[in-house]
Enzyme design. Structure first.
Site, mmCIF file in Angstrom:
data_model
loop_
_atom_site.group_PDB
_atom_site.id
_atom_site.type_symbol
_atom_site.label_atom_id
_atom_site.label_comp_id
_atom_site.label_asym_id
_atom_site.label_seq_id
_atom_site.Cartn_x
_atom_site.Cartn_y
_atom_site.Cartn_z
ATOM 1 N N GLU A 265 0.835 -1.213 0.000
ATOM 2 C CA GLU A 265 0.000 0.000 0.000
ATOM 3 C C GLU A 265 0.869 1.261 0.000
ATOM 4 O OE1 GLU A 265 -3.003 -0.392 -0.770
ATOM 5 O OE2 GLU A 265 -3.274 -2.504 -0.258
ATOM 6 N N HIS A 268 1.475 2.196 -3.545
ATOM 7 C CA HIS A 268 0.336 2.948 -4.093
ATOM 8 C C HIS A 268 0.382 4.393 -3.584
ATOM 9 C CE1 HIS A 268 -1.953 -0.174 -6.095
ATOM 10 N NE2 HIS A 268 -2.083 -0.917 -5.013
HETATM 11 ZN ZN LIG Z 1 -2.660 -2.965 -4.975
#
Ligand SMILES: [Zn+2]
Length: 495
Positions: A265, A268
């Site tokens: 994450e 991201h």
């Molecule tokens: Zn992902």
């Protein structure tokens, strides 16, 4: 003062839309992380009302006129890219008639809701009735989008998540993957058969895992002035670029999944946090596609996170933060992150078997949308392909087979390929980075990731949607998508 021209009107319009989406993102995050159960009904109603306003604004009749007028304006290259993305966003929002949007939202809500219990009960018979309705509407949707865009049905659905990608290319990519992946999985499983069985350490309190996660995010240069880490049932990266919200879920008996989930994450998040500020509220300032977004999380999780160098640097942090792991040998941590084991469940799959799960789903959803197979055929085809790719049978075990994912019940067709495209782009980006900066592995071994992040920022993060995907990838790596890098990466890591 001069009347604003069409391009300026459009920009202002999309900036206002971005403000509304901002509120949608933060209240949705709150719903998934902080909100007490009792707030659910009112929040759902408030979000539905907001969705209506966003939809009305996205489909406002003047937009078509402004888009036409703006095309004959004298625009800079950034403005031209911006116009292209505004038009794409407009085309996607206006493509479907209101009655189809409504029918789809009802059918997916019904299917998804019932699926939660039907999956537990392994009740394919009941589930397939609802899925049949969802799939029928998906075919209708694909046909309408195809008619409007001139693309084929499946390509028109792909365009929602991976603009520019086409079935013909995916057939080549997955067709090739199918020729070597099952064999490679078998070789690696044989090779790992002699690995010692992992000890269970037992109890890792959530609070200790959280401190470890925060330390790793720090190391990966997550910007805490513009984001935070919380807990939700399903991990995600949400919020807005100036305020990115990532989540995880701690399992007290095993810290390794949540830890690598946080690394994922964070990939991201860093993409979002480094999108160009001056374009941030326009479609052109947003992340390029689902596949490119996933390439950044998988770059962090797979290319960097599971590398020997990174796990070596993770090891002292694990021992420092987790009381129960203070004597854990490095080799055990490495083994956790490199073990390959064919399994039924996609979200539990390791790096090597994951693409097999995606290949299977791609082939089935493509044939469903093209009406070459029927919903009723799914369980048998699923079982056949699982046997062929991973040596596992799902006969009579639909809950761990074709009923495991929320994507189809939610009407998301054309989404699955993004996961594997992301893994392939990540391997290609890594290869290009090492070619451009051959000292990268040495620097990473010393814990210095600045060169890695500078490359990603220059070639991917700061580029947002200024270029279409092929051009972005060509500018970054010298060629368009080439899955050979992914194969090389897997062979060198696992053999
Ligand atoms: Zn992902």
């Amino acid at each position: 003062m001069n009347k604003p021209n069409a391009y300026q009107q459009l920009s202002q319009h999309f900036q206002q839309l971005a403000k509304l989406s901002h509120l949608n993102a933060i209240t949705s995050w709150d719903q998934a992380t902080m909100m007490p159960d009792g707030g659910n009904q009112a929040r759902a109603e408030a979000l539905a009302e907001l969705a209506v306003i966003i939809h009305e604004k996205s489909t406002q009749p003047q937009l078509e006129e402004w888009l036409e007028q703006a095309k004959s304006q004298n625009l800079t290259s950034v403005q031209q890219a911006s116009l292209r993305e505004m038009e794409r966003s407009w085309r996607n929002s206006t493509a479907l008639p209101a009655d189809l949007v409504k029918a789809k939202s009802l059918a997916t809500a019904r299917c998804e809701h019932a699926w939660r219990e039907q999956r537990k009960a392994n009740n394919w018979q009941a589930f397939q009735v609802n899925l049949q309705a969802v799939m029928q509407l998906a075919i209708e949707e694909a046909q309408i989008r195809a008619d409007k865009s001139g693309l084929s049905r499946y390509d028109a659905m792909l365009d929602l998540y991976e603009p520019g990608m086409q079935m013909q290319r995916l057939d080549l990519v997955f067709g090739e993957l199918q020729t070597w992946l099952p064999q490679l999985i078998q070789e690696v499983v044989d090779k790992q058969a002699s690995w010692p069985k992992l000890k269970q350490y037992g109890n890792f309190p959530s609070e200790q895992q959280k401190q470890l996660g925060l330390a790793v995010m720090q190391k990966l240069q997550f910007d805490f002035k513009h984001g935070r880490l919380d807990v939700s049932a399903h991990p995600f990266c949400g919020g807005v670029p100036s305020d990115v919200r990532i989540t995880t879920r701690y399992e007290e008996e095993d810290f390794t999944r949540s830890l690598m989930g946080i690394v994922h994450e964070t990939g991201h998040a860093r993409y979002e946090q480094n999108l160009p500020l001056d374009l941030v509220d326009l479609p052109v300032g947003q992340a390029r596609s689902m596949g490119i977004h996933e390439s950044q999380s998988l770059f962090f999780e797979m290319q960097l996170g599971r590398s020997q160098a990174f796990v070596e640097q993770l090891h002292p942090l694990v021992k420092q933060h987790l009381t129960q792991a203070k004597n854990m040998p490095l080799s055990e941590l490495q083994q956790h992150y490199l073990s390959v084991k064919p399994g039924y469940i996609r979200v539990d799959a390791d790096e090597l078997t994951y693409p097999a799960h995606i290949m299977l789903r791609y082939q089935l959803e493509r044939d469903l949308i093209n009406q070459e197979i029927k919903v009723a055929d799914i369980p048998e085809l699923w079982d056949q392909k699982m046997q062929q790719y991973l040596g596992l049978s799902t006969k009579g075990n639909d809950k761990n087979g074709c009923m495991q994912d929320v994507h189809w019940p939610a009407g998301l067709i054309g989404y699955f390929p993004s996961y594997s495209l992301g893994a392939m782009y990540a391997a290609q980006f890594h290869a290009a980075l090492v070619k451009a900066k051959p000292d990268t592995p040495d620097a990473v071994a010393k814990g210095d990731y600045s060169g890695v992040f500078a490359w990603l920022k220059q070639h991917i993060w700061s580029q947002a949607s200024l270029y279409e995907t092929d051009e972005l990838v060509e500018r970054a790596t010298g060629e368009s998508l080439n899955p050979a890098y992914f194969q090389q990466h897997l062979r060198s890591r696992y053999l």
